[in-house]
Design a protein around this motif. Structure first.
Motif, mmCIF file in Angstrom:
data_model
loop_
_atom_site.group_PDB
_atom_site.id
_atom_site.type_symbol
_atom_site.label_atom_id
_atom_site.label_comp_id
_atom_site.label_asym_id
_atom_site.label_seq_id
_atom_site.Cartn_x
_atom_site.Cartn_y
_atom_site.Cartn_z
ATOM 1 N N ALA A 63 -9.060 13.141 10.485
ATOM 2 C CA ALA A 63 -9.139 14.520 10.978
ATOM 3 C C ALA A 63 -9.530 15.500 9.870
ATOM 4 O O ALA A 63 -9.694 16.689 10.125
ATOM 5 C CB ALA A 63 -7.800 14.929 11.587
ATOM 6 N N GLY A 64 -9.682 15.003 8.651
ATOM 7 C CA GLY A 64 -10.097 15.855 7.544
ATOM 8 C C GLY A 64 -8.949 16.454 6.751
ATOM 9 O O GLY A 64 -9.173 17.234 5.826
ATOM 10 N N TYR A 65 -7.705 16.109 7.084
ATOM 11 C CA TYR A 65 -6.558 16.643 6.351
ATOM 12 C C TYR A 65 -6.433 15.970 4.991
ATOM 13 O O TYR A 65 -6.639 14.767 4.859
ATOM 14 C CB TYR A 65 -5.259 16.434 7.138
ATOM 15 C CG TYR A 65 -5.182 17.255 8.402
ATOM 16 C CD1 TYR A 65 -4.985 18.630 8.346
ATOM 17 C CD2 TYR A 65 -5.297 16.651 9.652
ATOM 18 C CE1 TYR A 65 -4.911 19.391 9.501
ATOM 19 C CE2 TYR A 65 -5.227 17.395 10.811
ATOM 20 C CZ TYR A 65 -5.034 18.762 10.731
ATOM 21 O OH TYR A 65 -4.970 19.508 11.876
ATOM 22 N N ARG A 66 -6.073 16.774 3.992
ATOM 23 C CA ARG A 66 -5.864 16.244 2.651
ATOM 24 C C ARG A 66 -4.649 15.319 2.649
ATOM 25 O O ARG A 66 -3.643 15.614 3.285
ATOM 26 C CB ARG A 66 -5.605 17.386 1.664
ATOM 27 C CG ARG A 66 -6.789 18.260 1.398
ATOM 28 C CD ARG A 66 -6.327 19.464 0.552
ATOM 29 N NE ARG A 66 -7.430 20.203 -0.004
ATOM 30 C CZ ARG A 66 -8.022 21.228 0.603
ATOM 31 N NH1 ARG A 66 -7.618 21.621 1.785
ATOM 32 N NH2 ARG A 66 -9.023 21.860 0.014
ATOM 33 N N LEU A 67 -4.742 14.263 1.856
ATOM 34 C CA LEU A 67 -3.641 13.316 1.709
ATOM 35 C C LEU A 67 -3.332 13.144 0.231
ATOM 36 O O LEU A 67 -4.237 13.106 -0.604
ATOM 37 C CB LEU A 67 -4.014 11.970 2.333
ATOM 38 C CG LEU A 67 -4.307 11.991 3.836
ATOM 39 C CD1 LEU A 67 -4.834 10.634 4.288
ATOM 40 C CD2 LEU A 67 -3.061 12.372 4.625
ATOM 41 N N TYR A 68 -2.049 13.028 -0.082
ATOM 42 C CA TYR A 68 -1.595 12.963 -1.470
ATOM 43 C C TYR A 68 -0.734 11.731 -1.700
ATOM 44 O O TYR A 68 0.065 11.347 -0.849
ATOM 45 C CB TYR A 68 -0.811 14.231 -1.832
ATOM 46 C CG TYR A 68 -1.663 15.459 -1.684
ATOM 47 C CD1 TYR A 68 -2.427 15.912 -2.737
ATOM 48 C CD2 TYR A 68 -1.746 16.136 -0.472
ATOM 49 C CE1 TYR A 68 -3.249 17.020 -2.611
ATOM 50 C CE2 TYR A 68 -2.564 17.244 -0.326
ATOM 51 C CZ TYR A 68 -3.316 17.677 -1.399
ATOM 52 O OH TYR A 68 -4.130 18.770 -1.259
ATOM 53 N N ASP A 69 -0.880 11.166 -2.908
ATOM 54 C CA ASP A 69 -0.067 10.014 -3.270
ATOM 55 C C ASP A 69 1.018 10.448 -4.256
ATOM 56 O O ASP A 69 1.100 11.617 -4.656
ATOM 57 C CB ASP A 69 -0.931 8.879 -3.843
ATOM 58 C CG ASP A 69 -1.685 9.261 -5.115
ATOM 59 O OD1 ASP A 69 -1.238 10.177 -5.843
ATOM 60 O OD2 ASP A 69 -2.722 8.641 -5.385
ATOM 61 N N MET A 103 0.850 -1.195 0.000
ATOM 62 C CA MET A 103 0.000 0.000 0.000
ATOM 63 C C MET A 103 0.885 1.244 0.000
ATOM 64 O O MET A 103 1.837 1.331 0.755
ATOM 65 C CB MET A 103 -0.905 -0.026 1.233
ATOM 66 C CG MET A 103 -1.882 1.085 1.275
ATOM 67 S SD MET A 103 -3.091 0.760 2.586
ATOM 68 C CE MET A 103 -3.806 2.325 2.695
ATOM 69 N N GLU A 104 0.546 2.183 -0.878
ATOM 70 C CA GLU A 104 1.339 3.394 -1.013
ATOM 71 C C GLU A 104 1.114 4.324 0.172
ATOM 72 O O GLU A 104 -0.007 4.482 0.654
ATOM 73 C CB GLU A 104 0.952 4.117 -2.307
ATOM 74 C CG GLU A 104 1.771 5.338 -2.549
ATOM 75 C CD GLU A 104 1.467 5.998 -3.876
ATOM 76 O OE1 GLU A 104 2.220 6.887 -4.249
ATOM 77 O OE2 GLU A 104 0.475 5.630 -4.520
ATOM 78 N N LYS A 105 2.190 4.948 0.598
ATOM 79 C CA LYS A 105 2.106 5.885 1.717
ATOM 80 C C LYS A 105 1.558 7.222 1.219
ATOM 81 O O LYS A 105 2.016 7.758 0.215
ATOM 82 C CB LYS A 105 3.480 6.087 2.340
ATOM 83 C CG LYS A 105 3.433 6.986 3.547
ATOM 84 C CD LYS A 105 4.786 7.152 4.176
ATOM 85 C CE LYS A 105 4.635 8.105 5.357
ATOM 86 N NZ LYS A 105 5.908 8.475 5.919
ATOM 87 N N LEU A 106 0.562 7.724 1.909
ATOM 88 C CA LEU A 106 -0.027 9.027 1.598
ATOM 89 C C LEU A 106 0.585 10.067 2.520
ATOM 90 O O LEU A 106 0.910 9.774 3.669
ATOM 91 C CB LEU A 106 -1.542 8.974 1.787
ATOM 92 C CG LEU A 106 -2.290 7.964 0.926
ATOM 93 C CD1 LEU A 106 -3.763 7.926 1.300
ATOM 94 C CD2 LEU A 106 -2.131 8.281 -0.543
ATOM 95 N N LYS A 119 -7.658 11.910 -1.043
ATOM 96 C CA LYS A 119 -8.283 11.341 0.143
ATOM 97 C C LYS A 119 -8.039 12.264 1.322
ATOM 98 O O LYS A 119 -7.190 13.135 1.292
ATOM 99 C CB LYS A 119 -7.678 9.970 0.417
ATOM 100 C CG LYS A 119 -7.923 8.992 -0.712
ATOM 101 C CD LYS A 119 -7.223 7.679 -0.449
ATOM 102 C CE LYS A 119 -7.536 6.754 -1.621
ATOM 103 N NZ LYS A 119 -6.640 5.655 -1.735
ATOM 104 N N ARG A 120 -8.809 12.016 2.363
ATOM 105 C CA ARG A 120 -8.622 12.768 3.606
ATOM 106 C C ARG A 120 -8.505 11.780 4.749
ATOM 107 O O ARG A 120 -9.101 10.710 4.718
ATOM 108 C CB ARG A 120 -9.783 13.733 3.833
ATOM 109 C CG ARG A 120 -9.798 14.867 2.816
ATOM 110 C CD ARG A 120 -10.888 15.860 3.143
ATOM 111 N NE ARG A 120 -10.933 16.920 2.166
ATOM 112 C CZ ARG A 120 -10.520 18.160 2.398
ATOM 113 N NH1 ARG A 120 -10.036 18.498 3.559
ATOM 114 N NH2 ARG A 120 -10.598 19.078 1.455
#
Length: 148
Positions: A38-44, A1-4, A34-35
Motif C-alpha cells: 500500500a506504500g506505507y513505510r516499514l521500519y526494522d 525474518m524480522e518483523k517490520l 521498505k514499503r
C-alpha cells in the motif's frame, strides 16, 4: 525474518511523531526503509534503534549536521573516540556560550523589571531601557559608517 512495523508503530515505540520520522528521512539521518504494497513505510529494529539515537542527540541539542557526523562515526569501525569527543566538546562550548548570553539577558531584564514600579503611572523604565539600548546601538552603528 524480522518483523517490520509501520511508521505509526515506530512513532509510538520511539516517542517521535511520524512527521519527525519523515523529516529525519528527508534530511538523510535515517535511510528510507521498505514499503508495503500500500506504500506505507516499514521500519526494522535497527532503524528504531537509530531513531532512538537521533532522538537522544536532539534532546542534547545537537544540530542535524552534527548528528550526521556522529552517525557517520557510529557506523565507521575505524573511528576514533577523539573524533566523537571533538564534536561533543564543540557542542558543549556552544551551549556554554549560549548560557552566558542567556545569563546576561536575564540580568538585564531583571534590572529593567526591578526598576519598574508596575503601577498606573505611564513612565516605564523597561520601555526607557529598551529605547536607550536601541539608540546606543544605532548611534554606534552610524558612527562606524560615517560618509565623508
Amino acid at each position: 525474518m524480522e518483523k517490520l512495523i509501520t511508521i505509526g508503530k515506530a512513532a509510538q515505540r520511539t516517542g517521535l511523531s511520524a512527521k519527525m520520522i519523515r523529516h529525519y528521512e528527508a534530511s538523510g539521518l535515517l535511510k528510507g526503509g521498505k514499503r508495503n504494497q500500500a506504500g506505507y513505510r516499514l521500519y526494522d529494529s535497527q532503524q528504531l534503534e537509530l531513531l532512538g539515537v537521533i532522538k537522544q542527540a536532539r534532546k542534547l541539542g545537537f544540530a542535524i549536521s552534527q548528528i550526521h557526523s556522529l552517525l557517520d562515526l557510529m557506523h565507521n569501525p575505524d573511528r576514533t573516540s577523539r573524533e566523537v569527543k571533538s564534536i561533543a566538546q564543540h557542542h558543549l562550548q556552544d551551549i556554554e556560550q549560549k548560557i552566558t548570553e542567556l545569563d546576561k539577558m536575564r540580568q538585564s531584564l531583571k534590572q529593567l523589571s526591578d526598576n519598574c514600579s508596575g503601577d498606573e503611572n505611564a513612565d516605564c523604565p523597561i520601555l526607557d531601557g529598551l529605547c536607550q539600548n536601541t539608540v546606543a546601538t544605532t548611534t554606534k552603528a552610524n558612527q562606524q559608517f560615517k560618509f565623508s
